[in-house]
Design a protein around this motif. Sequence first.
Motif, short mmCIF file in Angstrom:
data_model
loop_
_atom_site.label_atom_id
_atom_site.label_comp_id
_atom_site.label_asym_id
_atom_site.label_seq_id
_atom_site.Cartn_x
_atom_site.Cartn_y
_atom_site.Cartn_z
N ASP A 90 -2.65 -7.80 4.79
CA ASP A 90 -1.64 -7.79 4.16
C ASP A 90 -1.14 -5.93 3.81
O ASP A 90 -2.50 -5.70 3.29
CB ASP A 90 -0.39 -8.45 2.96
CG ASP A 90 -1.56 -8.46 2.34
OD1 ASP A 90 -1.45 -7.64 1.39
OD2 ASP A 90 -1.50 -9.58 1.72
N LYS A 91 -0.72 -5.31 3.76
CA LYS A 91 -0.87 -3.97 3.41
C LYS A 91 -1.12 -3.38 2.45
O LYS A 91 -2.04 -2.93 2.16
CB LYS A 91 0.82 -3.49 3.91
CG LYS A 91 2.04 -3.79 3.05
CD LYS A 91 3.55 -2.51 3.71
CE LYS A 91 4.46 -3.18 2.88
NZ LYS A 91 5.96 -2.35 3.46
N LYS A 92 -0.61 -4.62 1.49
CA LYS A 92 -0.62 -4.25 -0.05
C LYS A 92 -3.17 -4.32 -0.62
O LYS A 92 -3.14 -3.67 -0.66
CB LYS A 92 -0.75 -4.74 -0.68
CG LYS A 92 1.26 -4.34 -1.53
CD LYS A 92 1.82 -5.11 -2.28
CE LYS A 92 3.28 -4.65 -2.51
NZ LYS A 92 3.99 -5.23 -3.56
N LYS A 118 -0.46 -5.09 13.09
CA LYS A 118 -0.83 -4.59 11.93
C LYS A 118 -0.56 -2.69 12.48
O LYS A 118 -0.55 -2.27 11.35
CB LYS A 118 -2.13 -4.13 12.53
CG LYS A 118 -3.39 -5.30 12.49
CD LYS A 118 -2.40 -5.94 11.03
CE LYS A 118 -3.91 -7.51 11.24
NZ LYS A 118 -3.48 -8.28 9.97
N ALA A 119 0.80 -2.63 12.76
CA ALA A 119 1.66 -1.11 12.78
C ALA A 119 2.31 -0.59 11.38
O ALA A 119 1.72 0.01 11.04
CB ALA A 119 1.98 -1.27 14.09
N GLU A 120 2.94 -1.91 10.92
CA GLU A 120 3.00 -1.52 9.45
C GLU A 120 2.21 -1.44 8.23
O GLU A 120 2.23 -0.60 7.60
CB GLU A 120 3.58 -3.25 9.31
CG GLU A 120 5.02 -2.90 7.39
CD GLU A 120 5.28 -4.27 7.39
OE1 GLU A 120 5.94 -3.73 6.33
OE2 GLU A 120 5.43 -5.28 7.92
N THR A 121 0.81 -2.15 8.22
CA THR A 121 -0.18 -2.04 7.36
C THR A 121 -0.71 -0.75 7.28
O THR A 121 -1.11 -0.17 6.91
CB THR A 121 -0.92 -2.82 7.70
OG1 THR A 121 -0.67 -4.55 8.15
CG2 THR A 121 -2.45 -2.48 7.18
N ILE A 122 -1.56 0.00 8.83
CA ILE A 122 -1.41 1.08 9.33
C ILE A 122 -0.36 2.00 8.47
O ILE A 122 -0.91 3.56 8.28
CB ILE A 122 -1.69 1.75 11.16
CG1 ILE A 122 -2.88 0.77 11.40
CG2 ILE A 122 -1.87 2.77 11.08
CD1 ILE A 122 -3.00 0.49 12.75
N LYS A 123 0.73 2.38 9.39
CA LYS A 123 1.51 2.69 9.03
C LYS A 123 2.03 2.89 6.87
O LYS A 123 1.67 3.50 6.55
CB LYS A 123 3.29 3.04 9.19
CG LYS A 123 4.43 3.92 8.56
CD LYS A 123 5.72 3.34 8.96
CE LYS A 123 6.42 4.15 8.61
NZ LYS A 123 8.00 4.13 9.29
N TYR A 124 1.75 1.70 6.43
CA TYR A 124 1.50 1.31 5.06
C TYR A 124 0.12 2.79 4.39
O TYR A 124 0.11 3.65 3.21
CB TYR A 124 1.25 0.58 4.40
CG TYR A 124 1.98 0.51 2.99
CD1 TYR A 124 2.94 0.95 2.59
CD2 TYR A 124 0.59 -0.57 1.88
CE1 TYR A 124 2.81 0.45 0.20
CE2 TYR A 124 0.54 -0.45 0.75
CZ TYR A 124 2.18 -0.01 -0.17
OH TYR A 124 2.15 -0.27 -1.10
N LEU A 125 -0.93 2.50 5.36
CA LEU A 125 -2.71 3.08 4.85
C LEU A 125 -2.15 4.46 5.00
O LEU A 125 -2.55 5.86 4.37
CB LEU A 125 -2.89 3.12 4.85
CG LEU A 125 -3.87 1.20 5.62
CD1 LEU A 125 -4.96 1.18 6.15
CD2 LEU A 125 -3.88 0.77 3.82
N THR A 126 -1.24 5.26 5.88
CA THR A 126 -1.20 6.82 6.36
C THR A 126 -0.31 6.84 5.26
O THR A 126 -0.30 8.66 4.87
CB THR A 126 -0.83 6.85 8.07
OG1 THR A 126 0.43 6.55 8.06
CG2 THR A 126 -2.20 6.49 9.03
N GLN A 127 0.59 6.24 4.95
CA GLN A 127 1.63 7.33 4.21
C GLN A 127 1.00 6.95 2.36
O GLN A 127 1.82 8.11 1.85
CB GLN A 127 3.15 6.06 4.02
CG GLN A 127 4.18 6.39 5.12
CD GLN A 127 5.08 5.51 5.01
OE1 GLN A 127 4.70 4.18 4.45
NE2 GLN A 127 5.99 5.79 5.76
N ASN A 128 0.09 6.47 2.35
CA ASN A 128 -0.94 6.43 1.30
C ASN A 128 -2.10 7.73 1.23
O ASN A 128 -2.72 7.01 0.28
CB ASN A 128 -0.27 5.25 0.64
CG ASN A 128 0.03 4.75 -0.16
OD1 ASN A 128 0.49 5.35 -1.01
ND2 ASN A 128 1.03 3.89 1.26
N GLY A 129 -2.46 7.96 1.77
CA GLY A 129 -3.04 8.93 2.23
C GLY A 129 -4.19 8.51 2.79
O GLY A 129 -5.45 9.50 2.39
N ILE A 130 -4.46 7.28 3.49
CA ILE A 130 -5.72 6.99 4.52
C ILE A 130 -5.28 7.44 5.62
O ILE A 130 -4.55 7.06 6.13
CB ILE A 130 -5.62 5.75 4.72
CG1 ILE A 130 -5.32 4.85 2.43
CG2 ILE A 130 -7.44 4.76 4.84
CD1 ILE A 130 -6.98 5.45 1.76
#
Length: 262
Positions: A90-92, A118-130
């Motif tokens: 999951d994204k967290k 996995k798009a939501e997870t990827i978005k969450y990561l990129t929004q947090n600098g990954i």
Amino acid sequence: MKKHTISTLKSIKGKEPIVMITAYDALFARLFEEYADIILVGDSLNMSFLGKSDTLSTTLDQMIYHTNAVCNGAKKSFVVCDMPYGTYIDKKEALKNAIKIYQETKADAVKIEGGVEKAETIKYLTQNGIAVMGHIGLLPQFVRAEGGYKIKGKNEAEIENLLKDAKAIEDAGAFCIVIEGVKSEAAKIVTKHVNIPVIGIGAGKDTDGQVLVWSDMLGFFEEFKPKFVKQYLNGAELVKEAIKKYADEVKNKEFPSEEYEY
């Protein structure tokens, strides 16, 4: 060769093919650095390095260990660390593990398998600098669920699904996509329909670049050879010949000769 950034990699889409190769240690990373635009610390190490039957038992700590080794050997390379199976359920969970990779290595990005789901997870990561590299088509981490390694893009429906996966990943903020084990025409279509680089493995020549596992392309992995792998060196035979010569000389008391004595 000057180290690439996400911006420079994006800027050469359609202009200059991207060269990517796997590495798992400092020694080989140093050898590859001069010619590879990207070095991938792939979870394929579970098979070629550890002798396992698939990639699924790779751990995060193993990936961090090998990523550190690669970064030490190829200090100027753009290094991507595969996120192993189970570390981005999951994204967290994905963010926690990606942060651990960033904090404990000098990796420039992580790679995640999966498309729309996995798009939501990827978005969450990129929004947090990954920085995230996507991976669609044949997914090694899904080998048990799919009952083997299945080639994708064989009909219009599968091509449409690949397009949806690629666009979802791009829209989520991924800077690049690996497309694996798909029909060449399907990979060509996907490459044309996204604005980020698409790097193929077993996907034909019309992608923005290519990636191979180093032990496959240099002929060190002898268990099997995938159809898409070209061997540029018969590494296993060369090593065996050298070891045999060494062993023979030791048995016959030819080594060390006076030349190698103090």
